[in-house]
Design a protein around this motif. Sequence first.
Motif, PDB file in Angstrom:
ATOM      1  N   UNK A   1      -9.494  30.215   6.648  1.00  0.00           N
ATOM      2  CA  UNK A   1      -9.681  29.086   5.733  1.00  0.00           C
ATOM      3  C   UNK A   1      -8.322  28.512   5.314  1.00  0.00           C
ATOM      4  N   UNK A   2      -8.364  27.519   4.469  1.00  0.00           N
ATOM      5  CA  UNK A   2      -7.129  26.858   4.036  1.00  0.00           C
ATOM      6  C   UNK A   2      -6.499  27.582   2.850  1.00  0.00           C
ATOM      7  N   UNK A   3      -5.231  27.309   2.623  1.00  0.00           N
ATOM      8  CA  UNK A   3      -4.526  27.878   1.472  1.00  0.00           C
ATOM      9  C   UNK A   3      -5.256  27.544   0.178  1.00  0.00           C
ATOM     10  N   UNK A   4      -5.773  26.321   0.077  1.00  0.00           N
ATOM     11  CA  UNK A   4      -6.511  25.920  -1.127  1.00  0.00           C
ATOM     12  C   UNK A   4      -7.745  26.802  -1.327  1.00  0.00           C
ATOM     13  N   UNK A   5      -8.462  27.100  -0.264  1.00  0.00           N
ATOM     14  CA  UNK A   5      -9.650  27.952  -0.372  1.00  0.00           C
ATOM     15  C   UNK A   5      -9.267  29.365  -0.808  1.00  0.00           C
ATOM     16  N   UNK A   6      -8.200  29.906  -0.227  1.00  0.00           N
ATOM     17  CA  UNK A   6      -7.764  31.247  -0.625  1.00  0.00           C
ATOM     18  C   UNK A   6      -7.429  31.272  -2.111  1.00  0.00           C
ATOM     19  N   UNK A   7      -6.768  30.217  -2.590  1.00  0.00           N
ATOM     20  CA  UNK A   7      -6.332  30.172  -3.987  1.00  0.00           C
ATOM     21  C   UNK A   7      -7.468  29.946  -4.966  1.00  0.00           C
ATOM     22  N   UNK A   8      -8.376  29.028  -4.636  1.00  0.00           N
ATOM     23  CA  UNK A   8      -9.380  28.607  -5.604  1.00  0.00           C
ATOM     24  C   UNK A   8     -10.736  29.285  -5.462  1.00  0.00           C
ATOM     25  N   UNK A   9     -11.058  29.768  -4.260  1.00  0.00           N
ATOM     26  CA  UNK A   9     -12.382  30.351  -4.028  1.00  0.00           C
ATOM     27  C   UNK A   9     -12.333  31.876  -4.029  1.00  0.00           C
ATOM     28  N   UNK A  10     -11.208  32.432  -3.623  1.00  0.00           N
ATOM     29  CA  UNK A  10     -11.057  33.872  -3.504  1.00  0.00           C
ATOM     30  C   UNK A  10     -10.991  34.283  -2.050  1.00  0.00           C
ATOM     31  N   UNK A  11     -10.826  35.582  -1.837  1.00  0.00           N
ATOM     32  CA  UNK A  11     -10.705  36.074  -0.467  1.00  0.00           C
ATOM     33  C   UNK A  11     -11.188  37.520  -0.376  1.00  0.00           C
ATOM     34  N   UNK A  12     -11.567  37.942   0.828  1.00  0.00           N
ATOM     35  CA  UNK A  12     -11.974  39.336   1.012  1.00  0.00           C
ATOM     36  C   UNK A  12     -10.840  40.269   0.584  1.00  0.00           C
ATOM     37  N   UNK A  13     -11.211  41.426   0.071  1.00  0.00           N
ATOM     38  CA  UNK A  13     -10.238  42.403  -0.403  1.00  0.00           C
ATOM     39  C   UNK A  13     -10.418  43.700   0.379  1.00  0.00           C
TER      40      UNK A  13
END
Length: 149
Positions: free
Chosen positions: A33-45
């Motif tokens: 995904x995009x940097x914006x998605x990682x920042x605003x939506x979250x990401x797998x941990x």
Amino acid sequence: MSTDTGPAVQELLPTQAWGLLESNPNAVLIDVRTKAEWSFVGKPDLSTLNRSVLEIEWSRYPDMSVNPRFVEEMIEAFEDSTPTQVLFICRSGARSMSAARAVQESLAGEMHRFDLFNVAEGFEGDLDSKKHRGGLNGWKAHGLPWRQS
């Protein structure tokens, strides 16, 4: 003329992807995904597995043009280790499949390096009846580990 298309791209549900990541320390998850998605939506941990998710944009915000160096950036991110399995995830499973197929095509004719998997449903999953993501299916909806930036 060769018809070798490289390793096949297989699909896994998010829970299957998590199981594969748990059982194989040489498996890698790439969030496309995009940097914006990682920042605003979250990401797998993957911290409970003592690993990190590789973040390599397939397409770049805001024009969503495809990253022409995607495969190169992926190979560079592996550094000196070569995974046995590579999983790709995006919001819903579409961009990650495109990224996985690009890797498949790029590796066509080369020695088989690793198995390729697309995480079906993606991180947020499909739209529900109210046009919202994150509750119907996908990584988050299955209760898999994730974090907000």
